[in-house]
Design a protein around this motif. Structure first.
Motif, PDB file in Angstrom:
ATOM      1  N   CYS A   1     -15.607 -32.713  13.591  1.00 36.87           N
ATOM      2  CA  CYS A   1     -16.126 -33.407  14.773  1.00 36.87           C
ATOM      3  C   CYS A   1     -16.563 -34.818  14.406  1.00 36.87           C
ATOM      4  O   CYS A   1     -16.216 -35.786  15.095  1.00 36.87           O
ATOM      5  N   TRP A   2     -17.320 -34.950  13.322  1.00 37.53           N
ATOM      6  CA  TRP A   2     -17.760 -36.273  12.893  1.00 37.53           C
ATOM      7  C   TRP A   2     -16.578 -37.166  12.497  1.00 37.53           C
ATOM      8  O   TRP A   2     -16.487 -38.319  12.927  1.00 37.53           O
ATOM      9  N   VAL A   3     -15.690 -36.632  11.663  1.00 37.93           N
ATOM     10  CA  VAL A   3     -14.661 -37.477  11.041  1.00 37.93           C
ATOM     11  C   VAL A   3     -13.465 -37.689  11.971  1.00 37.93           C
ATOM     12  O   VAL A   3     -13.022 -38.828  12.172  1.00 37.93           O
ATOM     13  N   VAL A   4     -12.933 -36.612  12.542  1.00 35.71           N
ATOM     14  CA  VAL A   4     -11.744 -36.742  13.373  1.00 35.71           C
ATOM     15  C   VAL A   4     -12.069 -37.490  14.663  1.00 35.71           C
ATOM     16  O   VAL A   4     -11.385 -38.458  15.034  1.00 35.71           O
ATOM     17  N   LEU A   5     -13.132 -37.039  15.354  1.00 39.21           N
ATOM     18  CA  LEU A   5     -13.498 -37.709  16.604  1.00 39.21           C
ATOM     19  C   LEU A   5     -14.135 -39.073  16.344  1.00 39.21           C
ATOM     20  O   LEU A   5     -13.742 -40.084  16.935  1.00 39.21           O
ATOM     21  N   GLY A   6     -15.148 -39.088  15.460  1.00 43.83           N
ATOM     22  CA  GLY A   6     -15.975 -40.281  15.306  1.00 43.83           C
ATOM     23  C   GLY A   6     -15.397 -41.372  14.445  1.00 43.83           C
ATOM     24  O   GLY A   6     -15.874 -42.515  14.507  1.00 43.83           O
ATOM     25  N   ASN A   7     -14.382 -41.049  13.638  1.00 46.29           N
ATOM     26  CA  ASN A   7     -13.766 -42.069  12.780  1.00 46.29           C
ATOM     27  C   ASN A   7     -12.307 -42.319  13.149  1.00 46.29           C
ATOM     28  O   ASN A   7     -11.955 -43.399  13.619  1.00 46.29           O
ATOM     29  N   PHE A   8     -11.454 -41.323  12.958  1.00 48.79           N
ATOM     30  CA  PHE A   8     -10.015 -41.534  13.076  1.00 48.79           C
ATOM     31  C   PHE A   8      -9.568 -41.850  14.498  1.00 48.79           C
ATOM     32  O   PHE A   8      -8.838 -42.827  14.724  1.00 48.79           O
ATOM     33  N   ILE A   9      -9.979 -41.045  15.462  1.00 44.77           N
ATOM     34  CA  ILE A   9      -9.564 -41.320  16.844  1.00 44.77           C
ATOM     35  C   ILE A   9     -10.333 -42.508  17.399  1.00 44.77           C
ATOM     36  O   ILE A   9      -9.778 -43.351  18.121  1.00 44.77           O
ATOM     37  N   ALA A  10     -11.616 -42.613  17.038  1.00 47.64           N
ATOM     38  CA  ALA A  10     -12.452 -43.693  17.565  1.00 47.64           C
ATOM     39  C   ALA A  10     -11.907 -45.067  17.182  1.00 47.64           C
ATOM     40  O   ALA A  10     -11.932 -45.997  17.998  1.00 47.64           O
ATOM     41  N   SER A  21     -12.853 -34.878  23.906  1.00 49.15           N
ATOM     42  CA  SER A  21     -13.565 -34.204  22.823  1.00 49.15           C
ATOM     43  C   SER A  21     -13.481 -32.693  22.958  1.00 49.15           C
ATOM     44  O   SER A  21     -13.283 -31.977  21.966  1.00 49.15           O
ATOM     45  N   ILE A  22     -13.651 -32.202  24.166  1.00 48.50           N
ATOM     46  CA  ILE A  22     -13.571 -30.756  24.393  1.00 48.50           C
ATOM     47  C   ILE A  22     -12.190 -30.238  24.011  1.00 48.50           C
ATOM     48  O   ILE A  22     -12.053 -29.201  23.334  1.00 48.50           O
ATOM     49  N   MET A  23     -11.143 -30.954  24.424  1.00 51.96           N
ATOM     50  CA  MET A  23      -9.783 -30.508  24.126  1.00 51.96           C
ATOM     51  C   MET A  23      -9.490 -30.564  22.628  1.00 51.96           C
ATOM     52  O   MET A  23      -8.902 -29.628  22.064  1.00 51.96           O
ATOM     53  N   VAL A  24      -9.913 -31.644  21.965  1.00 50.07           N
ATOM     54  CA  VAL A  24      -9.624 -31.783  20.539  1.00 50.07           C
ATOM     55  C   VAL A  24     -10.352 -30.726  19.725  1.00 50.07           C
ATOM     56  O   VAL A  24      -9.761 -30.062  18.864  1.00 50.07           O
ATOM     57  N   MET A  25     -11.649 -30.545  19.975  1.00 55.09           N
ATOM     58  CA  MET A  25     -12.413 -29.587  19.178  1.00 55.09           C
ATOM     59  C   MET A  25     -11.974 -28.148  19.450  1.00 55.09           C
ATOM     60  O   MET A  25     -11.903 -27.333  18.524  1.00 55.09           O
ATOM     61  N   THR A  26     -11.662 -27.835  20.697  1.00 51.21           N
ATOM     62  CA  THR A  26     -11.155 -26.494  21.006  1.00 51.21           C
ATOM     63  C   THR A  26      -9.805 -26.268  20.343  1.00 51.21           C
ATOM     64  O   THR A  26      -9.530 -25.193  19.799  1.00 51.21           O
ATOM     65  N   GLY A  27      -8.957 -27.311  20.361  1.00 50.91           N
ATOM     66  CA  GLY A  27      -7.653 -27.208  19.711  1.00 50.91           C
ATOM     67  C   GLY A  27      -7.767 -27.028  18.210  1.00 50.91           C
ATOM     68  O   GLY A  27      -7.043 -26.230  17.603  1.00 50.91           O
ATOM     69  N   LEU A  28      -8.681 -27.764  17.575  1.00 50.62           N
ATOM     70  CA  LEU A  28      -8.880 -27.621  16.131  1.00 50.62           C
ATOM     71  C   LEU A  28      -9.376 -26.226  15.780  1.00 50.62           C
ATOM     72  O   LEU A  28      -8.938 -25.624  14.791  1.00 50.62           O
TER      73      LEU A  28
END
Length: 368
Positions: free
Chosen positions: A201-210, A340-347
């Motif tokens: 959540c921190w790295v994928v959402l907060g760094n790479f996609i952001a 965010s909901i879709m990405v984290m649920t998918g992961l």
């Protein structure tokens, strides 16, 4: 050729199996060490002095304490400590377990502080460009209206109280969820899964996609030229209220850290995707998983149905509350939360599929 393919798969799967056998605190340490190493390389590549980076970590704990005192009332900190000690006594934790908990606290603090350092430098890689796009996308998905306008019914509540709940209810779990897993979750596979999901959540959402979709959020309208105050009149009106002092304080801290390139805890500006909603989704998925696992050990009685419904409702409420408040308080566009909901649920779904495939593969291999 098939033998080579199977051998490679065995090696990869064996690596994954090794990670699944690792203790939660050791897995957290491995994740933290990898993120710190890559983060330092990233900061140095952007021109940071290595000595200053090291000094930033020295001051990480005092900054977290200062931030906690700013956002969390003293009575809540005392209640949290008392509750933690009480739970420890119930679980009869030995010194070894308490040592693991303390180590996990250090890992989580250092990890999230490095996240702040990395996030604060994202605008050096890619400038804020996506706010107009997300503003229009929000309108397109909400019948031509700004989704914030649908939430005006919340204006009866104190903005300060809503802000206090939003930050206090999120920061602790977002920062120290793995600590709770180390301390209280006896299902090691479940604890490892959600430790990985927490880090993702921190790295994928907060760094790479952001960094790809750099955006600041409606609350920064007027501070960044790409965000028009007229497009977010409701947020601007809320900021003009007498009880919006906490929103101003947090926004100003973030803005000054960005504008003056300061390295400090909880700094960094990015809206899409929402780490706030993403971490609420992680907690919601964990509650769902707890409910599902509990059902497997309960007798076939109506209690099973109660557990299933309660876990589903609790997870939906948690995600829904933070989704609504993230938009109402101006920190995010609605699409930030949806993504965010879709990405984290998918992961989470992919993690579960991988565990099932590896289990089946090794079962067949052992049978052969």
């Amino acid at each position: 050729m098939q033998l080579v393919s199977n051998t490679s798969r065995v090696r990869v799967s064996a690596l994954g199996a090794g990670l699944r056998e690792m203790s939660v605190v050791n897995l957290l340490g491995l994740i933290t060490a990898a993120y710190i190493s890559l983060g330092i390389i990233y900061l140095i590549a952007l021109g940071d002095n290595p000595i200053e980076v090291f000094q930033s970590f020295v001051f990480a704990f005092p900054q977290f304490i200062a931030l906690a005192m700013l956002l969390v009332p003293a009575w809540a900190l005392v209640l949290l400590c008392v509750g933690f000690v009480w739970l420890c006594r119930i679980r009869n934790m030995d010194l070894g377990k308490l040592r693991e908990v303390m180590v996990a606290i250090v890992y989580c603090t250092v990890f999230t502080f490095m996240f702040s350092l990395v996030k604060n430098k994202l605008p050096l890689v890619n400038s804020f460009w996506a706010d107009p796009m997300f503003t229009e996308l929000d309108k397109m998905l909400h019948f031509g209206m700004n989704p914030r306008d649908f939430l005006e019914w919340l204006s009866f509540a104190s903005t300060r109280n809503l802000s206090t709940f939003y930050f206090n209810g999120w920061v602790f779990f977002a920062t120290y969820l793995p600590v709770l897993l180390v301390a209280f979750d006896t299902n090691k596979q479940r604890a490892r899964t959600f430790t990985l999901l927490w880090a993702a959540c921190w790295v994928v959402l907060g760094n790479f996609i952001a960094v790809v979709f750099m955006s600041a959020g409606p609350i920064f309208a007027g501070l960044l030229p790409s965000i028009s105050p007229s497009d977010h009149a409701a947020v601007m009106g809320m900021l003009a209220r007498d009880d919006a002092s906490m929103l101003h304080s947090v926004r100003d801290v973030l803005w000054h850290a960005y504008a003056e390139d300061q390295s400090q805890a909880a700094s960094g500006i990015s809206a899409f995707p929402s780490v706030h909603v993403g971490m609420a989704t992680v907690v919601g998925l964990y509650i769902l998983r707890l409910g599902r696992d509990l059902q497997t050990v309960l007798p076939a009685t109506p209690l099973r149905h109660v557990v299933r419904v309660t876990s589903c409702l609790a997870s939906v409420v948690i995600v829904g509350v933070f989704m609504v408040l993230s938009v109402y308080l101006g920190w995010h566009y609605a699409v930030d939360g949806y993504a965010s909901i879709m990405v984290m649920t998918g992961l989470y779904w992919m993690m579960q599929r991988r565990v099932q495939r590896d289990s089946a593969f090794f079962g067949q291999a052992y049978a052969a």
